[in-house]
Design a protein around this motif. Structure first.
Motif, PDB file in Angstrom:
ATOM      1  N   ASP A 275      79.354  27.157 -23.060  1.00 49.33           N
ATOM      2  CA  ASP A 275      79.831  27.861 -24.241  1.00 49.33           C
ATOM      3  C   ASP A 275      81.082  28.641 -23.842  1.00 49.33           C
ATOM      4  O   ASP A 275      81.179  29.151 -22.717  1.00 49.33           O
TER       5      ASP A 275
ATOM      6  N   THR B 124      81.811  24.800 -28.139  1.00 51.10           N
ATOM      7  CA  THR B 124      82.226  26.054 -28.731  1.00 51.10           C
ATOM      8  C   THR B 124      82.515  25.957 -30.217  1.00 51.10           C
ATOM      9  O   THR B 124      82.835  24.875 -30.721  1.00 51.10           O
ATOM     10  N   ALA B 125      82.413  27.093 -30.875  1.00 50.87           N
ATOM     11  CA  ALA B 125      82.796  27.186 -32.284  1.00 50.87           C
ATOM     12  C   ALA B 125      84.308  27.364 -32.413  1.00 50.87           C
ATOM     13  O   ALA B 125      84.842  27.282 -33.515  1.00 50.87           O
ATOM     14  N   ASN B 126      84.991  27.607 -31.314  1.00 51.17           N
ATOM     15  CA  ASN B 126      86.452  27.725 -31.339  1.00 51.17           C
ATOM     16  C   ASN B 126      87.038  26.354 -31.647  1.00 51.17           C
ATOM     17  O   ASN B 126      87.050  25.486 -30.798  1.00 51.17           O
ATOM     18  N   ALA B 127      87.499  26.175 -32.861  1.00 53.33           N
ATOM     19  CA  ALA B 127      88.010  24.862 -33.262  1.00 53.33           C
ATOM     20  C   ALA B 127      89.449  24.957 -33.765  1.00 53.33           C
ATOM     21  O   ALA B 127      89.890  24.147 -34.559  1.00 53.33           O
TER      22      ALA B 127
ATOM     23  N   ASP C  48      92.599  24.888 -28.838  1.00 54.98           N
ATOM     24  CA  ASP C  48      91.390  25.310 -28.119  1.00 54.98           C
ATOM     25  C   ASP C  48      90.890  24.231 -27.165  1.00 54.98           C
ATOM     26  O   ASP C  48      90.478  24.529 -26.046  1.00 54.98           O
ATOM     27  N   ALA C  49      90.913  22.981 -27.605  1.00 52.87           N
ATOM     28  CA  ALA C  49      90.469  21.895 -26.729  1.00 52.87           C
ATOM     29  C   ALA C  49      91.367  21.811 -25.499  1.00 52.87           C
ATOM     30  O   ALA C  49      90.873  21.680 -24.373  1.00 52.87           O
TER      31      ALA C  49
ATOM     32  N   TYR D 294      85.408  18.440 -24.511  1.00 54.08           N
ATOM     33  CA  TYR D 294      85.259  19.525 -25.477  1.00 54.08           C
ATOM     34  C   TYR D 294      84.432  19.021 -26.655  1.00 54.08           C
ATOM     35  O   TYR D 294      84.709  17.940 -27.179  1.00 54.08           O
TER      36      TYR D 294
ATOM     37  N   SER E 156      82.914  20.568 -30.385  1.00 57.24           N
ATOM     38  CA  SER E 156      82.910  21.734 -31.268  1.00 57.24           C
ATOM     39  C   SER E 156      81.532  21.906 -31.911  1.00 57.24           C
ATOM     40  O   SER E 156      80.777  20.955 -32.078  1.00 57.24           O
ATOM     41  N   LYS E 157      81.218  23.158 -32.230  1.00 53.03           N
ATOM     42  CA  LYS E 157      79.987  23.487 -32.934  1.00 53.03           C
ATOM     43  C   LYS E 157      80.273  23.427 -34.424  1.00 53.03           C
ATOM     44  O   LYS E 157      81.397  23.687 -34.831  1.00 53.03           O
TER      45      LYS E 157
END
Length: 127
Positions: A53, A86-89, A93-94, A105, A107-108
């Motif tokens: 995470d 991660t929720a970082n989208a 971010d990737a 990577y 995403s959530k």
């Protein structure tokens, strides 16, 4: 031999979901709730894949990945696959996760099939 996955995640619902998914497929799951705990576990146990995470309570996942890649206690961590989850989208971010040392990577919210495919890709190299 049963593949071992370390999941570094502070959110209990996400941990429960991933635990159920991976254990149902025969993986051994080791859990860490903080970045520093995850680093200690990775340096002391044999791990096949690390799920990481990015938003952790003590240190962010980018720093965890960097520390794992440069570990002086266990040089093999430079080669262990790390999958950022991660929720970082946001755009970039990737790339930031890849630059920190992650191999992949996700995403959530977590897509069950995608998670299983990506873990299997690293554990069973010919999948």
């Amino acid at each position: 031999m049963t593949p071992t996955v370390l999941y570094i995640e502070d959110h209990p619902d996400n941990m429960t979901l991933v635990r159920r998914i991976l254990q149902s497929e025969g993986y051994t799951l080791i859990e860490a709730k903080t970045g520093f705990q995850g680093i200690l576990i990775a340096e002391s146990q044999d791990i096949d894949v690390i799920l990481l995470d990015i938003n952790l309570p003590d240190v962010d996942g980018y720093e965890v990945a960097r520390r794992l890649r440069k570990s002086e206690k266990k040089t093999a961590l430079a080669r262990i696959p790390i999958v950022a989850i991660t929720a970082n989208a946001m755009k970039g971010d990737a790339q930031k996760a890849l630059e920190a040392g992650c191999n992949m990577y996700i995403s959530k919210p977590i897509n069950i099939q995608e998670l299983l495919e990506k873990v299997a890709k690293f554990v069973y190299k010919d999948v």
